[in-house]
Scaffold this motif. Sequence first.
Motif, PDB file in Angstrom:
ATOM      1  N   THR A  60     -20.501 -20.099   0.820  1.00  7.81           N
ATOM      2  CA  THR A  60     -21.345 -19.759  -0.119  1.00  7.81           C
ATOM      3  C   THR A  60     -22.981 -19.780   0.863  1.00  7.81           C
ATOM      4  OG1 THR A  60     -21.727 -22.376  -0.093  1.00  7.81           O
ATOM      5  CG2 THR A  60     -20.025 -20.206  -1.056  1.00  7.81           C
ATOM      6  N   GLY A  61     -23.690 -19.300   0.127  1.00 12.79           N
ATOM      7  CA  GLY A  61     -25.006 -19.779   1.102  1.00 12.79           C
ATOM      8  C   GLY A  61     -25.137 -21.050   1.372  1.00 12.79           C
ATOM      9  N   ALA A  62     -25.064 -22.033   0.219  1.00 16.02           N
ATOM     10  CA  ALA A  62     -25.146 -23.233   0.525  1.00 16.02           C
ATOM     11  C   ALA A  62     -24.404 -23.328   1.641  1.00 16.02           C
ATOM     12  CB  ALA A  62     -24.255 -24.579  -0.245  1.00 16.02           C
ATOM     13  N   GLY A  63     -22.909 -23.065   1.760  1.00 18.89           N
ATOM     14  CA  GLY A  63     -22.717 -23.205   3.272  1.00 18.89           C
ATOM     15  C   GLY A  63     -22.904 -22.820   4.049  1.00 18.89           C
ATOM     16  N   GLU A  64     -23.435 -21.683   4.512  1.00 21.34           N
ATOM     17  CA  GLU A  64     -24.007 -21.249   5.834  1.00 21.34           C
ATOM     18  C   GLU A  64     -25.385 -22.247   6.092  1.00 21.34           C
ATOM     19  OE1 GLU A  64     -24.982 -17.236   5.036  1.00 21.34           O
ATOM     20  OE2 GLU A  64     -22.983 -16.274   4.916  1.00 21.34           O
ATOM     21  N   ARG A  65     -26.181 -22.292   4.898  1.00 20.11           N
ATOM     22  CA  ARG A  65     -27.391 -23.508   5.505  1.00 20.11           C
ATOM     23  C   ARG A  65     -26.716 -24.457   5.975  1.00 20.11           C
ATOM     24  NH1 ARG A  65     -28.733 -21.776   0.611  1.00 20.11           N
ATOM     25  NH2 ARG A  65     -28.637 -23.777  -0.397  1.00 20.11           N
ATOM     26  N   LEU A  66     -25.323 -25.243   5.173  1.00 23.04           N
ATOM     27  CA  LEU A  66     -25.281 -26.293   5.883  1.00 23.04           C
ATOM     28  C   LEU A  66     -24.344 -25.984   7.041  1.00 23.04           C
ATOM     29  CD1 LEU A  66     -24.543 -29.273   6.018  1.00 23.04           C
ATOM     30  CD2 LEU A  66     -22.432 -28.783   4.194  1.00 23.04           C
ATOM     31  N   ALA A  67     -24.057 -25.313   7.425  1.00 22.92           N
ATOM     32  CA  ALA A  67     -23.424 -25.228   8.914  1.00 22.92           C
ATOM     33  C   ALA A  67     -24.324 -24.372   9.637  1.00 22.92           C
ATOM     34  CB  ALA A  67     -22.154 -23.588   9.124  1.00 22.92           C
ATOM     35  N   ALA A  68     -25.525 -24.507  10.000  1.00 27.49           N
ATOM     36  CA  ALA A  68     -26.508 -23.862  10.497  1.00 27.49           C
ATOM     37  C   ALA A  68     -27.006 -25.810  10.570  1.00 27.49           C
ATOM     38  CB  ALA A  68     -26.881 -23.005  10.254  1.00 27.49           C
ATOM     39  N   PHE A  69     -26.855 -25.498   9.695  1.00 22.33           N
ATOM     40  CA  PHE A  69     -27.821 -26.784   9.941  1.00 22.33           C
ATOM     41  C   PHE A  69     -26.836 -28.477  10.569  1.00 22.33           C
ATOM     42  CE2 PHE A  69     -27.626 -31.906   8.905  1.00 22.33           C
ATOM     43  CZ  PHE A  69     -29.215 -31.930   9.525  1.00 22.33           C
ATOM     44  N   ALA A  70     -25.604 -28.104  10.612  1.00 24.52           N
ATOM     45  CA  ALA A  70     -24.862 -28.755  11.520  1.00 24.52           C
ATOM     46  C   ALA A  70     -24.798 -28.385  13.116  1.00 24.52           C
ATOM     47  CB  ALA A  70     -23.724 -28.753  10.929  1.00 24.52           C
ATOM     48  N   ASN A  71     -24.659 -27.235  12.897  1.00 24.66           N
ATOM     49  CA  ASN A  71     -24.430 -26.561  14.211  1.00 24.66           C
ATOM     50  C   ASN A  71     -26.386 -27.106  15.193  1.00 24.66           C
ATOM     51  OD1 ASN A  71     -22.343 -25.626  14.611  1.00 24.66           O
ATOM     52  ND2 ASN A  71     -22.959 -23.763  12.775  1.00 24.66           N
ATOM     53  N   ASP A  72     -27.130 -26.360  14.604  1.00 24.15           N
ATOM     54  CA  ASP A  72     -28.454 -27.162  15.266  1.00 24.15           C
ATOM     55  C   ASP A  72     -28.593 -28.858  15.249  1.00 24.15           C
ATOM     56  OD1 ASP A  72     -31.097 -26.987  15.582  1.00 24.15           O
ATOM     57  OD2 ASP A  72     -31.888 -28.637  14.088  1.00 24.15           O
ATOM     58  N   VAL A 133     -23.307 -15.872  13.837  1.00 25.64           N
ATOM     59  CA  VAL A 133     -24.401 -15.258  14.225  1.00 25.64           C
ATOM     60  C   VAL A 133     -25.292 -16.657  13.482  1.00 25.64           C
ATOM     61  CG1 VAL A 133     -25.537 -14.189  15.276  1.00 25.64           C
ATOM     62  CG2 VAL A 133     -24.062 -13.647  15.616  1.00 25.64           C
ATOM     63  N   ARG A 134     -24.998 -15.955  12.247  1.00 23.30           N
ATOM     64  CA  ARG A 134     -26.549 -16.444  11.142  1.00 23.30           C
ATOM     65  C   ARG A 134     -26.223 -18.351  11.198  1.00 23.30           C
ATOM     66  NH1 ARG A 134     -24.258 -12.107   7.335  1.00 23.30           N
ATOM     67  NH2 ARG A 134     -26.251 -10.811   7.613  1.00 23.30           N
ATOM     68  N   ASP A 135     -25.281 -18.869  11.585  1.00 21.23           N
ATOM     69  CA  ASP A 135     -25.151 -20.364  11.021  1.00 21.23           C
ATOM     70  C   ASP A 135     -24.810 -20.729  12.745  1.00 21.23           C
ATOM     71  OD1 ASP A 135     -22.847 -20.488  12.633  1.00 21.23           O
ATOM     72  OD2 ASP A 135     -21.857 -20.511  10.832  1.00 21.23           O
ATOM     73  N   GLY A 136     -25.354 -20.026  13.803  1.00 22.85           N
ATOM     74  CA  GLY A 136     -25.493 -20.507  15.294  1.00 22.85           C
ATOM     75  C   GLY A 136     -24.094 -20.760  15.698  1.00 22.85           C
ATOM     76  N   SER A 137     -22.642 -20.811  15.385  1.00 22.54           N
ATOM     77  CA  SER A 137     -21.652 -21.154  16.288  1.00 22.54           C
ATOM     78  C   SER A 137     -21.457 -19.916  16.792  1.00 22.54           C
ATOM     79  CB  SER A 137     -20.491 -21.229  14.657  1.00 22.54           C
ATOM     80  OG  SER A 137     -20.015 -19.916  14.045  1.00 22.54           O
ATOM     81  N   ALA A 138     -22.035 -18.478  17.545  1.00 26.31           N
ATOM     82  CA  ALA A 138     -22.110 -17.973  17.688  1.00 26.31           C
ATOM     83  C   ALA A 138     -23.636 -16.933  18.156  1.00 26.31           C
ATOM     84  CB  ALA A 138     -21.363 -16.744  17.130  1.00 26.31           C
TER      85      ALA A 138
END
Length: 280
Positions: A60-72, A133-138
């Motif tokens: 979800t949108g919240a999931g993408e933001r959390l994944a990006a935060f976690a990868n950051d 790519v968006r969440d930073g895992s690639a």
Amino acid sequence: MELVAEDLQAFAVFAEHRNFTRAAEELHVSQPALHTRIRKLEARLGERLYVKQGRQLLLTGAGERLAAFANDAKDRAADFLRTLDNAPPRPLVLIAGSGAYLYLLGDQLRRYLTRGRELRLRTGDAGATLDAVRDGSADVGVTALGIPPDDLDCTLLVQVPQVLIVPKAHRLAQRRTVRLKDLQDEALVVPPKDRPHRQQLERSMLDQGIRWSVAVEAEGWELLVHFVRLGIGPAVVNGSVRTTAALRKIPVKDLPPVRYYVVSRPDRDERVEELMRMLT
């Protein structure tokens, strides 16, 4: 509210795979334990982090933001540790579909790797590629896109036609081009229903009122080609797909070309820039 580092790590791995079994294996935990951890994380945040769509799990949108935060957070921790022990930078991560790896990227990847660069490869469809790519895992993705998204940098890699592949004995084998109406009443070899290529083909057939049927569903271009070679039925594929001398490739005039893009975040660094230059 408190976010625990272990929860962030677990969700980052889940977001990368979007599959509980593979994520649990990487984390060395049981699948029920990982499912419970993420369910509790959702409850703590008061947000759904993923949804199920068909056979796929989508963030979800919240999931993408959390994944990006976690990868950051993971990258910042790694950067800090490198200041302490001068460790080499992490390998870049490239995500692409199996067709892109098989037919488009071989030479570029060989050149990049012969320069002594490390590169981690992942596979994913268009949705998974954009999400990663968006969440930073690639760091970089290569995928076919109809309309490139506005929030990512998308550079056209190649444009290929859609083609019909048939055995040489097929009634259409001597045609220089075909139209969809020529496939009236054909039984076709097609990808599963949830694949974008199949969905576009079905929409185009429906728009023109063309009757057709499914000879067999096949996952992956190589298996589609194999079934055509066996005589099970013709197939419509991307023009980049390699076939054999026993088959004919005939452009389909009324289907749009397929455009492959190299995708990255706008804030990419010099190493990502180098990889993108090698790919394009």
